[in-house]
Design a protein around this motif. Sequence first.
Motif, PDB file in Angstrom:
ATOM      1  N   ALA A 116      36.465  28.038  72.257  1.00 57.41           N
ATOM      2  CA  ALA A 116      35.585  27.438  73.197  1.00 57.41           C
ATOM      3  C   ALA A 116      35.021  26.315  72.749  1.00 57.41           C
ATOM      4  CB  ALA A 116      34.348  28.576  73.438  1.00 57.41           C
ATOM      5  N   PHE A 117      34.288  25.720  73.635  1.00 56.19           N
ATOM      6  CA  PHE A 117      33.545  24.486  73.081  1.00 56.19           C
ATOM      7  C   PHE A 117      32.737  25.111  71.757  1.00 56.19           C
ATOM      8  CE2 PHE A 117      33.736  22.164  77.206  1.00 56.19           C
ATOM      9  CZ  PHE A 117      34.121  21.324  76.969  1.00 56.19           C
ATOM     10  N   THR A 125      28.515  20.476  72.346  1.00 58.66           N
ATOM     11  CA  THR A 125      28.513  21.964  71.908  1.00 58.66           C
ATOM     12  C   THR A 125      27.965  22.582  73.378  1.00 58.66           C
ATOM     13  OG1 THR A 125      26.138  22.045  71.151  1.00 58.66           O
ATOM     14  CG2 THR A 125      27.812  21.742  69.434  1.00 58.66           C
ATOM     15  N   HIS A 126      28.247  24.043  73.442  1.00 57.90           N
ATOM     16  CA  HIS A 126      27.397  24.650  74.467  1.00 57.90           C
ATOM     17  C   HIS A 126      26.191  24.493  74.563  1.00 57.90           C
ATOM     18  CE1 HIS A 126      31.287  26.672  76.200  1.00 57.90           C
ATOM     19  NE2 HIS A 126      31.511  27.011  75.020  1.00 57.90           N
ATOM     20  N   GLN A 127      25.509  24.778  73.405  1.00 57.76           N
ATOM     21  CA  GLN A 127      24.157  24.682  73.424  1.00 57.76           C
ATOM     22  C   GLN A 127      23.545  23.305  73.891  1.00 57.76           C
ATOM     23  OE1 GLN A 127      22.538  25.292  69.290  1.00 57.76           O
ATOM     24  NE2 GLN A 127      20.399  24.556  69.809  1.00 57.76           N
ATOM     25  N   TYR A 128      24.222  22.035  73.458  1.00 60.96           N
ATOM     26  CA  TYR A 128      23.630  20.905  73.797  1.00 60.96           C
ATOM     27  C   TYR A 128      23.919  20.622  75.315  1.00 60.96           C
ATOM     28  CZ  TYR A 128      23.300  15.877  73.985  1.00 60.96           C
ATOM     29  OH  TYR A 128      22.900  14.439  74.426  1.00 60.96           O
ATOM     30  N   MET A 129      24.915  20.968  76.072  1.00 61.83           N
ATOM     31  CA  MET A 129      25.250  20.742  77.360  1.00 61.83           C
ATOM     32  C   MET A 129      24.206  21.518  78.158  1.00 61.83           C
ATOM     33  SD  MET A 129      29.432  20.374  77.554  1.00 61.83           S
ATOM     34  CE  MET A 129      29.732  21.738  76.825  1.00 61.83           C
ATOM     35  N   THR A 130      24.265  22.909  77.641  1.00 62.31           N
ATOM     36  CA  THR A 130      23.040  23.548  78.504  1.00 62.31           C
ATOM     37  C   THR A 130      21.769  23.021  78.559  1.00 62.31           C
ATOM     38  OG1 THR A 130      24.691  25.679  77.976  1.00 62.31           O
ATOM     39  CG2 THR A 130      22.298  26.216  78.910  1.00 62.31           C
ATOM     40  N   GLU A 131      21.452  22.904  77.326  1.00 67.08           N
ATOM     41  CA  GLU A 131      19.857  22.438  77.056  1.00 67.08           C
ATOM     42  C   GLU A 131      19.607  21.072  77.961  1.00 67.08           C
ATOM     43  OE1 GLU A 131      18.964  23.885  72.707  1.00 67.08           O
ATOM     44  OE2 GLU A 131      19.223  21.917  72.914  1.00 67.08           O
ATOM     45  N   ILE A 162      46.392  23.152  73.095  1.00 69.14           N
ATOM     46  CA  ILE A 162      45.947  22.130  74.183  1.00 69.14           C
ATOM     47  C   ILE A 162      44.490  22.228  74.291  1.00 69.14           C
ATOM     48  CG2 ILE A 162      47.966  22.189  75.710  1.00 69.14           C
ATOM     49  CD1 ILE A 162      46.364  24.050  77.597  1.00 69.14           C
ATOM     50  N   ASN A 163      43.559  22.931  73.380  1.00 70.16           N
ATOM     51  CA  ASN A 163      42.288  22.904  73.429  1.00 70.16           C
ATOM     52  C   ASN A 163      41.522  21.722  73.154  1.00 70.16           C
ATOM     53  OD1 ASN A 163      40.145  23.216  71.165  1.00 70.16           O
ATOM     54  ND2 ASN A 163      41.968  24.437  70.535  1.00 70.16           N
ATOM     55  N   LYS A 164      40.503  21.453  73.675  1.00 69.38           N
ATOM     56  CA  LYS A 164      39.486  20.364  73.631  1.00 69.38           C
ATOM     57  C   LYS A 164      38.257  20.490  73.237  1.00 69.38           C
ATOM     58  CE  LYS A 164      41.165  19.940  77.775  1.00 69.38           C
ATOM     59  NZ  LYS A 164      42.402  20.595  77.705  1.00 69.38           N
ATOM     60  N   ASP A 165      37.880  21.623  72.384  1.00 70.11           N
ATOM     61  CA  ASP A 165      36.809  22.204  71.930  1.00 70.11           C
ATOM     62  C   ASP A 165      35.851  21.241  71.296  1.00 70.11           C
ATOM     63  OD1 ASP A 165      37.129  24.571  73.253  1.00 70.11           O
ATOM     64  OD2 ASP A 165      38.121  25.588  71.626  1.00 70.11           O
ATOM     65  N   SER A 166      36.515  20.400  70.402  1.00 77.03           N
ATOM     66  CA  SER A 166      35.946  19.701  69.336  1.00 77.03           C
ATOM     67  C   SER A 166      36.544  18.390  69.088  1.00 77.03           C
ATOM     68  CB  SER A 166      35.873  20.337  68.017  1.00 77.03           C
ATOM     69  OG  SER A 166      37.049  20.325  67.382  1.00 77.03           O
ATOM     70  N   THR A 167      35.878  17.400  68.451  1.00 78.70           N
ATOM     71  CA  THR A 167      36.613  16.328  68.054  1.00 78.70           C
ATOM     72  C   THR A 167      37.306  16.179  66.731  1.00 78.70           C
ATOM     73  OG1 THR A 167      34.582  15.426  66.992  1.00 78.70           O
ATOM     74  CG2 THR A 167      34.724  14.888  69.226  1.00 78.70           C
ATOM     75  N   SER A 168      37.532  17.325  66.216  1.00 78.09           N
ATOM     76  CA  SER A 168      38.247  17.700  64.912  1.00 78.09           C
ATOM     77  C   SER A 168      39.766  18.065  65.326  1.00 78.09           C
ATOM     78  CB  SER A 168      37.857  18.641  64.105  1.00 78.09           C
ATOM     79  OG  SER A 168      38.622  19.147  63.248  1.00 78.09           O
ATOM     80  N   PRO A 169      40.720  17.245  64.522  1.00 83.31           N
ATOM     81  CA  PRO A 169      42.139  17.660  65.219  1.00 83.31           C
ATOM     82  C   PRO A 169      42.451  18.934  64.442  1.00 83.31           C
ATOM     83  CG  PRO A 169      42.032  15.840  63.539  1.00 83.31           C
ATOM     84  CD  PRO A 169      40.708  15.874  64.183  1.00 83.31           C
ATOM     85  N   LEU A 170      41.848  19.462  63.221  1.00 84.74           N
ATOM     86  CA  LEU A 170      41.992  20.737  62.635  1.00 84.74           C
ATOM     87  C   LEU A 170      41.498  21.984  63.837  1.00 84.74           C
ATOM     88  CD1 LEU A 170      40.525  20.070  59.160  1.00 84.74           C
ATOM     89  CD2 LEU A 170      42.686  20.322  59.520  1.00 84.74           C
ATOM     90  N   PHE A 171      40.914  21.716  64.563  1.00 83.02           N
ATOM     91  CA  PHE A 171      40.499  22.822  65.654  1.00 83.02           C
ATOM     92  C   PHE A 171      40.886  22.704  66.841  1.00 83.02           C
ATOM     93  CE2 PHE A 171      37.603  22.999  61.757  1.00 83.02           C
ATOM     94  CZ  PHE A 171      37.708  24.309  61.569  1.00 83.02           C
ATOM     95  N   SER A 172      41.189  21.299  67.086  1.00 84.34           N
ATOM     96  CA  SER A 172      41.546  21.052  68.581  1.00 84.34           C
ATOM     97  C   SER A 172      42.510  20.169  68.742  1.00 84.34           C
ATOM     98  CB  SER A 172      40.098  20.307  69.313  1.00 84.34           C
ATOM     99  OG  SER A 172      39.144  21.165  69.352  1.00 84.34           O
ATOM    100  N   PRO A 173      43.826  20.819  69.216  1.00 92.74           N
ATOM    101  CA  PRO A 173      45.005  19.581  69.144  1.00 92.74           C
ATOM    102  C   PRO A 173      44.949  18.510  70.136  1.00 92.74           C
ATOM    103  CG  PRO A 173      45.766  21.972  69.003  1.00 92.74           C
ATOM    104  CD  PRO A 173      43.921  22.106  69.156  1.00 92.74           C
ATOM    105  N   ALA A 209      36.463  16.410  78.557  1.00 89.96           N
ATOM    106  CA  ALA A 209      36.221  17.595  79.094  1.00 89.96           C
ATOM    107  C   ALA A 209      34.816  18.151  79.079  1.00 89.96           C
ATOM    108  CB  ALA A 209      37.157  18.485  78.009  1.00 89.96           C
ATOM    109  N   ALA A 210      34.179  17.401  78.064  1.00 90.83           N
ATOM    110  CA  ALA A 210      32.728  17.737  77.704  1.00 90.83           C
ATOM    111  C   ALA A 210      31.950  17.248  79.133  1.00 90.83           C
ATOM    112  CB  ALA A 210      32.367  17.299  76.449  1.00 90.83           C
ATOM    113  N   GLU A 211      32.083  15.875  79.489  1.00 88.48           N
ATOM    114  CA  GLU A 211      31.634  15.347  80.640  1.00 88.48           C
ATOM    115  C   GLU A 211      31.681  16.212  81.747  1.00 88.48           C
ATOM    116  OE1 GLU A 211      32.907  11.529  80.625  1.00 88.48           O
ATOM    117  OE2 GLU A 211      31.514  10.607  78.871  1.00 88.48           O
ATOM    118  N   LEU A 212      32.875  16.473  82.003  1.00 87.77           N
ATOM    119  CA  LEU A 212      33.223  17.439  83.312  1.00 87.77           C
ATOM    120  C   LEU A 212      32.614  18.656  83.281  1.00 87.77           C
ATOM    121  CD1 LEU A 212      36.915  16.845  84.038  1.00 87.77           C
ATOM    122  CD2 LEU A 212      34.994  16.191  85.634  1.00 87.77           C
ATOM    123  N   ALA A 213      32.385  19.482  82.009  1.00 91.22           N
ATOM    124  CA  ALA A 213      31.676  20.776  81.981  1.00 91.22           C
ATOM    125  C   ALA A 213      30.298  20.471  81.903  1.00 91.22           C
ATOM    126  CB  ALA A 213      31.872  21.229  80.466  1.00 91.22           C
TER     127      ALA A 213
END
Length: 888
Positions: free
Chosen positions: A27-28, A45-51, A249-260, A268-272
């Motif tokens: 997830a994000f 993060t989910h928190q930042y976008m929601t707030e 294919i996830n775009k959850d973060s800016t880290s290539p370790l966690f998000s290919p 993706a975050a702007e659309l969310a």
Amino acid sequence: MGCGFVGWGTWLRLCMLMAHCMSVCHAFLPNFWSQVLTLSWNSYTHQYMTEQALLNVTMETLRMMPEQDFGSLQQADLGRGFWLAVSDVVRANADMDFGSSTREDPAYHFDSELVEEATQVVRGFWKQTILMAQEEHQEARRSLGRLLHTLQDFYSHSNWVEMGHRFEYLHVLHPREPAVPLASEDTPTCISCHRFSCYNNLLDKLVEGSPEPLLTTGYVNKYPAKPTGKCSHGGVLDSSRHQGAEGGINKDSTSPLFSPHHYLHKEAAELAATATLSVLRDLRDEVGHKSFLRLFSVQEAPPLVIVMDTTGSMFEEITAARLRVLSIIQARAKSHTPSLSGSFLLVPFHDPGVGPVQKTDDPEEFQQFLEDLIALGGGDEPEMCLSAIQLALIHSPPQSEIFVFTDASPKDIHLYDTVKALILEKQSKVTFLLTEDLDNEVRGRKILKRKRRQTLSPDRFTVYSTLSPDRFTLYSTLSADRFAVYSTLSPDRFTVYSTLSPDRFAVYSTLSPNRFTLYSTLSPDRFAVYSTLSPDRFAVYSTLSPDRFAVYSTLSPDRFALYSTLSPDRFTPYSSLASVSGGMTIFTTNKDIHKASAVVEDSTTSRKVTLFHVESEADSAFTFTVDRAVRTAMLQVSGNITQCVIISPTGAHQALLSTAGPLAELEQSEGLYRIFLLPPLQPGQWRLTVATQGPVTFSVLGESMLEFLYHFALEVNDTHPGLRRMQGSPVAGVPAFLVVAVIGMSRSDDVTFSHVTLLGTNGQSLQQVLLNSSSSIWSGEELVGRVDSVPRIPFSVRLSGKDGKGNDLERVSTETVQPTHVQILVRSAPPLWAGHRTAVFFEVFNHGPARHFTVTAEDDRHYLSETKSYRHDKQISDPAVVFAAGYL
């Protein structure tokens, strides 16, 4: 963002986490701490976008209501209630990644190509939110948080962004909008990628297909099984990334370790974020602007919650409450600060009746609730007070202040632990105003003693046998001329009657001569039934024993003595609950109840903050800080003090009980002292020295917008890295994180907060916790500190910092944190659907010594139909856990 307290242990756990690949972050990122654990400092993060979305739509709504004069409000003016409401939404959003029933279910995250199932989840949450938005505000906010989480995940976990879309997929929430075709189960969607960053690993028909691309989402871990050729979620925590097609294919973060597909994270975050804004605007349009603001407690006055004993001795208390509520409502109406009215709640009680709960947002209706109260019945102790407090806690918002008016001890003492748990869960404050005659002294302070029943003397009727036989002699001596006055009356006094019209009775001559015919048709046998009654029907009375009343002659003349000797400690449960909640116990009288009820008005004003709170049972000296952000300040002291001296920051003294002075003004009533610091208010450290008789409670209240919220959290390194908010109380003796949200502070304020001090109930310092800031907005900043070991005794939290000129700043949270050795964690709390049966699983952890437990459950809506629990002889020892389930 500071993170100096993140030591080698954290980084080692992170490395182990990535090496073992035990689970997946799908997830994000949940919240700010996830950025630390994943080394992706600039990820949304989910928190930042929601707030951000909640804040933006709220400010937008205020500007759309010029008739309410909300347009001038700034972010810092939204009030404590708003940020508590935001916390509800954010917490529910994050719990989708942390909760055992939702974190692994792909339908809650748009994973594993369960697009249609996830779409139904979003629409179901939307229906729940709309249904509860008018009344069940907290549940509506939680449902909204869950909805936003799943919706936000769509843009991170699907190939919508890779299709080139830079607009929302409206079909998710709006069935009438066109749908994009889905990739079938046997349709390959990805090619293998053996790098951390995966470019162009989606097949062409998933990106540029004709007539339009197919929609897909990545598979996660082992359930459901990933078909060959399908895309994975990807990242070092996804075990399915090793199966063909490899990568993700996830775009959850800016880290290539966690998000290919980290390179598309921002899109993706702007659309969310855009989709989140749309949901909130749709919600506003659905419920109306004012209801939307009320749902999020925007500029809402503090709740006013009254629990009232309505037995016959409570007339003065009910009158005092009426007058005090009228004063509060009038003061709010005269306030120049734009605000919503807030909620009002009344719970009457006596014995055996409790309730009904009367709740409204209309001040005039609440006044009518109080006017309808009638002091009736009673006459003996105890009453059903704790049952009424329980109802008030259940139906009032979190962090409410509840005021209890009574003169009786609790009959339902078995509810003490339940009420205490509710107080801690909802962080509500309970203040008791106890009234009775003060006619006894125990242990140096006046103790209340009820006199409703006294010992009746067996000789109480003797007076009748001693009456004089001559007591009627008076009548034989009355004068024979006592009626002479009547012979002097005028003989013409009835002349008025001779002038009456002789036709005045003519109306009667027109009455029908048959008007009594009905009676001639009555049966002559209608009384025959009486002739058949047995002549022996009263014989039973002749057989009654002449000794049948003898039992009364054997009754002890001391049988009522109990009522005159009620224990002076019978109010101890009230004092204990007040102490736990940060409230007060005020022993006052009917004469002073109106003056003492001023505590209700003091505590329910807007922008009220606590600067100091402590309890003491001996002569003491205390210091408290008044900063430049505080406009006015007052002290409340409950108990009995014999000497009180206040010392200003400049060293000036004033003896409050004996003389007037330039520093403060005293208003005294039985059981309560209200001390007002006089203007101009001197910032700095004040000192108070007191001599007391018995226990006293001190509170210093100020008027300021600057305050804080806090919660304890645990670091989670399994499925979703982040800080998970603790359920219930923190566990004594173990480490924990303390998360502090500062509110009421504009971005231009030059204020810094350095540490939190954990204080014992007597004000002593137990532990200092250093704070480092995070990236959350919260009208200022969110702060995080690590508690090395949670204290084993009850404590409160004091936040300390400095303003731009180096002056001290302090705020205190009055509720007492009760550390525990036992945790009850809900393992699954699935949504409730009408007509369907579901199970709620929970765990009981014992962190203390081995002991026996009985696990029971109940719910306030009476949904619970069956509970499977361990018997009382089950011994639980660390690290053993009890698993149990309740069925709804």
